[in-house]
Design an enzyme around this catalytic site. Structure first.
Site, mmCIF file in Angstrom:
data_model
loop_
_atom_site.group_PDB
_atom_site.id
_atom_site.type_symbol
_atom_site.label_atom_id
_atom_site.label_comp_id
_atom_site.label_asym_id
_atom_site.label_seq_id
_atom_site.Cartn_x
_atom_site.Cartn_y
_atom_site.Cartn_z
ATOM 1 N N SER A 122 0.825 -1.211 0.000
ATOM 2 C CA SER A 122 0.000 0.000 0.000
ATOM 3 C C SER A 122 0.861 1.263 0.000
ATOM 4 O O SER A 122 0.351 2.369 -0.181
ATOM 5 C CB SER A 122 -0.927 -0.017 1.217
ATOM 6 O OG SER A 122 -0.190 -0.268 2.397
ATOM 7 N N CYS A 123 2.168 1.093 0.205
ATOM 8 C CA CYS A 123 3.088 2.237 0.175
ATOM 9 C C CYS A 123 3.190 2.778 -1.253
ATOM 10 O O CYS A 123 2.924 2.069 -2.217
ATOM 11 C CB CYS A 123 4.479 1.823 0.635
ATOM 12 S SG CYS A 123 4.551 1.234 2.334
ATOM 13 N N VAL A 124 3.622 4.046 -1.348
ATOM 14 C CA VAL A 124 3.787 4.663 -2.664
ATOM 15 C C VAL A 124 5.211 5.202 -2.799
ATOM 16 O O VAL A 124 5.636 6.034 -1.993
ATOM 17 C CB VAL A 124 2.781 5.813 -2.888
ATOM 18 C CG1 VAL A 124 2.963 6.413 -4.286
ATOM 19 C CG2 VAL A 124 1.346 5.318 -2.720
#
Lengths: 174, 202
Positions: free
Chosen positions: A30-32
């Protein structure tokens, strides 16, 4: 792709490369991975953003962790004042939702992407390439000298993009 | 050492991990007819920069995992992780077939992994309840199949939401009969740890 070592940003970290070198992230769920490229200095700064908003005091210790603190921190490491931010170019990778049927889902990936878009819009920084949302995890590498980007996901061939033109990378005559 | 921990408290968390997952692994052995063995649990502060190396599998190798929210007196997240080859052992033992790669990973295979997680986590929580008198509930597991580092980071991010520090009680279970390893993580809300230590009188 790259010769030599990739400068990896771990979760919540910021890395920077001036003129040459390869930066990247391994295993974005879910990290960007948030890249800002400065066509004037040919520098790139990358934050591995974990969460949308800073509500905790560790934002000062680890500004790369939150979208709201990472974007200003990227400008600082690139030494670009907000008034000149519009010359920067952004690339966003990640923000997937890996877990299916999460009953009380926090939608963190989606909110990370939304928040980053809003912050970049406010600074008038165009997002020239993104591979975000969806259900898959991603790794990527970006070569600051050539503008070459490779994104990897499980179960499909790596996606390769040459972003030199959209990033305003001018090839020196040699 | 972590701010919330001293050696005694770390020992207590390891022991809880041992007792809790001991029951869970017995349940898995009953279900599969295969004998699983526990390694000693580890209690580690989660350094987010090191997440891809949290378990000893290649960061971009395929794994399957689940995460379940735990509510009640000791809230947190419970997560299981199985390298693809180990998940195949579970599928072979439980449904006598296995998916032919990621595209073939249908609802049946997912529900097998969810059910294994359900049974193991249910037993883990029951053991902790009996020891502490805590009231604990779990939500149904959510399933993911993806690269190891991405699944781990998604688990850590979910658990870290709204808190500053994170502690992982990590337990590995294996079986000599097959090339198998499974990983269990309990990621408690750090605010809830004090309550646990109080009940245990430490």
């Amino acid at each position: 792709m790259a010769q030599g070592k990739v400068l990896l940003a771990g979760m919540g970290e910021i890395v920077v490369a001036w003129g040459k070198g390869v930066v990247g992230c391994i295993g974005l769920g879910s990290c960007v991975g948030t890249l800002l490229f400065d066509p004037r200095t040919h520098a790139v700064a990358l934050a591995h953003v974990m969460l949308p908003e800073a509500s905790e005091h560790d934002a000062f210790q680890q500004p790369g962790k939150y979208a709201t603190t990472a974007v200003p921190a990227l400008l600082r490491v690139l030494d670009v004042p907000p008034a000149f931010a519009s010359r920067l170019r952004a690339i966003l990778i990640g923000g997937g939702e890996l877990f299916k049927n999460r009953s009380q889902t926090l939608r963190i990936g989606e909110r990370n992407v939304e928040t980053l878009h809003r912050l970049l819009r406010e600074l008038r920084i165009p997002v020239v390439y993104e591979q975000t949302r969806g259900n898959s995890g991603r790794s990527f590498e970006f070569d600051v000298e050539t503008g070459y980007l490779q994104v990897r996901a499980v179960g499909s061939a790596p996606i390769e993009q040459n972003l030199a033109t959209v990033l305003g990378i001018v090839r020196k005559a040699s | 050492m972590h701010a919330l921990l001293n050696e005694l408290r770390a020992d207590a968390l390891r022991e809880i991990g041992n007792i809790g997952l001991g029951g869970a692994v017995t349940a898995l052995s009953d279900l599969t007819g295969v004998l699983f063995a526990l390694e000693a649990p580890q209690v580690v502060p989660v350094d987010t920069r090191q997440v891809p190396q949290l378990v000893g599998v290649e960061p971009e190798s395929l794994v399957v995992g689940t995460i379940s929210r735990i509510t009640g007196d000791w809230p947190g997240e419970g997560a299981f992780l199985f390298p693809w080859e180990s998940a195949c052992v579970l599928w072979q033992v439980l449904v006598q077939m296995q998916p032919n790669g990621l595209e073939d990973l249908n609802e049946l295979y997912q529900s097998v992994i969810n059910e294994v997680s359900n049974i193991m986590l249910g037993n883990y929580l029951r053991a902790i309840s009996q020891m502490t008198g805590f009231h604990l509930n779990m939500e149904p597991p959510a399933f993911a199949a993806d690269m190891a580092a991405a699944v781990l980071s998604a688990i850590v991010v979910e658990a870290m939401y709204g808190q500053r520090e994170l502690l992982a009680i990590e337990t590995r279970f294996k079986t000599p009969a097959h090339a198998f390893s499974g990983y269990f993580f309990y990621l408690p809300e750090t605010g809830s740890l004090e309550r646990l230590f109080q009940v245990l009188g430490i």
